[in-house]
Design an enzyme around this catalytic site. Structure first.
Site, PDB file in Angstrom:
ATOM      1  N   ALA A  94       4.471  19.753  17.488  1.00 45.33           N
ATOM      2  CA  ALA A  94       5.022  20.933  16.831  1.00 45.33           C
ATOM      3  C   ALA A  94       6.007  21.670  17.735  1.00 45.33           C
ATOM      4  CB  ALA A  94       3.884  21.852  16.416  1.00 45.33           C
ATOM      5  N   HIS A  95       6.591  22.736  17.201  1.00 48.91           N
ATOM      6  CA  HIS A  95       7.625  23.487  17.933  1.00 48.91           C
ATOM      7  C   HIS A  95       7.082  24.119  19.211  1.00 48.91           C
ATOM      8  CE1 HIS A  95       6.876  27.027  14.911  1.00 48.91           C
ATOM      9  NE2 HIS A  95       5.776  26.473  15.290  1.00 48.91           N
ATOM     10  N   ASN A  96       7.927  24.073  20.247  1.00 50.20           N
ATOM     11  CA  ASN A  96       7.647  24.734  21.524  1.00 50.20           C
ATOM     12  C   ASN A  96       6.492  24.125  22.306  1.00 50.20           C
ATOM     13  OD1 ASN A  96       8.919  27.224  19.761  1.00 50.20           O
ATOM     14  ND2 ASN A  96       9.491  27.294  21.906  1.00 50.20           N
TER      15      ASN A  96
END
Lengths: 348, 348, 348
Positions: free
Chosen positions: A241-243
């Site tokens: 997922a993001h980050n």
């Protein structure tokens, strides 16, 4: 081509145990190999095949004990699996055709910068300001959005999609169908129950010597970068997922998923179908078992967890074993209750 | 471009707490932001960074308490995450280049109907009788089978595949590699152990304002439609089987799977890697935790479940906690048995 | 076109129960069908709809009991689901347009061998020495690496990627986005914590009458072949690792994963999101429940397991039920301890 045992032993710094003139022409699995093939034995599960295989040469760990007579020539090395990998690599160098050039039709933006000795397959799409370093291979149906950078000798297999502004290091391999840089799953809940999209303006950075399997998804950061550090190995159908940050030489097996903003240390092993919650940290050297569900940070290096929710591996394994006897345990409690009731009644 | 705090506060209906003339030029995460950047704080986990960040402006919830001196200018808003989303959207509107036109080579059937201001990327395939409304963006390597309809301003990212007769609403975003309209998994077992294919002659309907992540699969209905209702948000690598219905504003996290004919209500939240059995109903507002395995209908709105098999969230959490002590519980039972045996023996 | 009940019954060897002249023009689900449509009833969950549906004709199992008056004409058959499948197939044969020919632009290597009556869609890539048998359909954006062989009448949907040297049998269907032949996840750990790639020089063999869903990944063998045997059915988003064997007529539901070198027998059923460890065997006819985590071989045919770690189905279901009462069980133990302590104290 025939390769004698003595020559193979030389290539992998091994010691011949048997006839050094025996030769092989191809590879086989120890349980299926035929006369004239080379096999290896690393997993003790397969040890019995040592005495039944028809393979002519077998690479084994140097301390492999021999309990029965065998007809194959052995080559003893410190690490049979690594030595076998080395041999396969040398074999592949010989047989692989060196694909270079640009196939048509392909779409190459005029502003793209192309290094030397690159391959671009038919139907590949190279967007504005993309830069491809020397030796890069872009297979058919790959999409590279604007400003994507690909480092030296990296290989993008058919159908890989890389969104704008993502950065791929050198000697990276990405397998077919993998998507890098799609939007993170960021939506702000509104009072009426609907969601407001949170634009994802960051990117993904894949460092050197990373390998990523097929049909995996790595989302771009909301701001900043989602980072896969050098030497990490990701299998198929994984969700990043993001980050998220994945540390150096961390290995993640197929269908595992990592939620937003989680930071995974170096040399971590994550089993297949494991899931990690968002905004947690995983210390270096930790092991997360297959199908585990990790909801909290692992702060102590070399932690080992299993279960969903995941906790200490040894403790969890014991609890899981006990859990199988739960109906019987309940019966024992019932019996105790009856006996104690009896004792209490008598007392009165 | 520099944007002073006063101007930003105006854009998001916020209140400046600090120097209104401080200006920023870009965004940063609160834990990494540098001087001249704007950050936000919504998750209390990150509150400590409020006092250590180098960010010049921080958007916070209006009731955010300040426990130490800080140097950043705050902008207080009712919902920091939503306000940040608004700012990012405005930023994206400014920087995004408006892609329109048709790149070559692409394949556009003569019977396709194309709206105004559309974008069709190279290597996109637009089948017979496809209709694209105004403002639609079709990125490279997208496949649209015959009779597919795409509503206004929808965006299909690279490599999206949509099978024949599927219908996509307006303002829908689908990320790379997602497949919509593949055959449902329908096979009738035969007496000899083989399977007879059940043709899947229905379609998929995606309503307005739906967003779907990367490498997700949504199967067409056997007959009728698989339906994703308006405002639903689906993450990456999700499986939606044939004849499923997903309600309005329902959010499904990555790698979750929904089996055939299951109907999910509105405003439901489904965690990552959760699985739902077929032919069940999930009431509005329910929450299904990550990795849960839901085998039965949730008939009461706003139910909350976890575990596999899934049941009441609070009850399951307590049982999971107790389960960790199972070996110790068994020891206590053994001790009780010894004591009671002792008491029984003495009695005689 | 209108089809009377008598004619339909004739097609599927059924017996009309009601008016044989009633006619239908299309299909509907029993819960939604309208006048003039044909529906079927196989799952007892939907039995109530028999009395409320507006469908004009309903295919039912021959022993279906009727508890209330109904207005539809029934057609009784030994297996309603199979008969419905047969009808849909005949319908599809009538309506399906026979796609043949080669669309441009496509990339077809000069050394490829093309059979008769094939279809190659635009942007398909046919590599060196690929062989396509008669009646094969290659949809747009498919990639076939060098030396791939595709058997008669097989269908590769849009975006399928098949790496070099893989072999696909006859009458195989592969859905969009699936990757066949990507490298197995083989890395030899080195003393410094890094990994050495183990080249994967084997291939994948898919036998006849196999169907594979969308966005699934099947890795090539390290040496030898990863094999999917005839009649097996795989759903979407499945992971099949290197050197796995899947037996004849085995069915695997979505998002399940099988680790390296595991051998699965014939007529096995694997539920959604189940995971199988590597190097194990699964006996013929076994059932592995959804989300199960199988760590050990199932040596007895027709075994049935559930849970993670997975064990005997009936035993596991009982333990899972008991586990829900764990906090209450612990309370009972505490009460027993108090009572026994009391009894012991009194004794003194």
């Amino acid at each position: 081509m025939q390769f004698p045992a003595a020559q193979i032993a030389h290539l992998i710094n091994g010691k011949v145990d048997g006839d050094p003139t025996v030769a092989v022409a191809s590879f086989g699995k120890i349980e299926e190999a035929t006369d004239g093939q080379l096999a290896f034995l690393a997993n003790p599960k397969y040890e019995d095949h040592l005495y039944t295989t028809a393979a002519s040469i077998i690479i084994v760990n140097e301390n492999q004990e021999i309990r029965q007579p065998l007809k194959a020539t052995l080559i003893r090395v410190p690490d049979a699996y690594s030595a076998f990998a080395t041999l396969l690599s040398k074999y592949q160098e010989i047989v692989a055709q060196q694909t270079v050039g640009i196939q048509e039709p392909s779409y190459i933006s005029k502003t793209a910068q192309l290094g030397k000795n690159i391959f671009i397959g038919a139907f590949a799409y190279i967007g504005e300001n993309v830069s491809l370093a020397d030796g890069v291979k872009i297979f058919p149906h790959v999409f590279l959005g604007e400003n994507v950078k690909i480092g030296e000798n990296s290989v993008l297999n058919p159908g890989v999609k890389i969104y704008h502004h993502c950065v791929i290091g050198a000697n990276v391999t990405v397998h077919a169908g993998t998507v890098i840089g799609s939007d993170g799953f960021g939506f702000a809940p509104q009072a009426d129950g609907s969601f407001k999209k949170v634009p994802q303006i960051g990117n993904v950075v894949i460092e050197d010597y990373v390998e990523i399997g097929a049909n995996t998804s790595i989302d771009r950061a909301t701001i900043g970068s989602t980072i896969i550090k050098s030497g990490a190995k990701l299998d198929n159908l994984i969700q990043i997922a993001h980050n998220v940050e994945v540390g150096h030489n961390t290995a993640i097996a197929a269908q595992a998923g990592v939620s937003g903003s989680t930071k995974i240390g170096n040399n971590v092993m994550i089993g297949g179908q494991a899931g990690l919650a968002g905004h947690i940290q995983v210390a270096n050297g930790s092991k997360i078992n297959a199908q585990a569900g990790l909801g909290k940070s692992l702060k102590i290096p070399n932690s080992s967890v299993t279960g969903s929710p995941a906790y200490n591996y040894n403790q969890a394994i014991r609890s899981q074993a006990t859990a199988r006897n739960l109906p019987e345990m309940e019966k024992r409690i019932k019996e105790l209750e009856d006996l104690v009731k009896h004792l209490m009644a008598e007392k009165v």
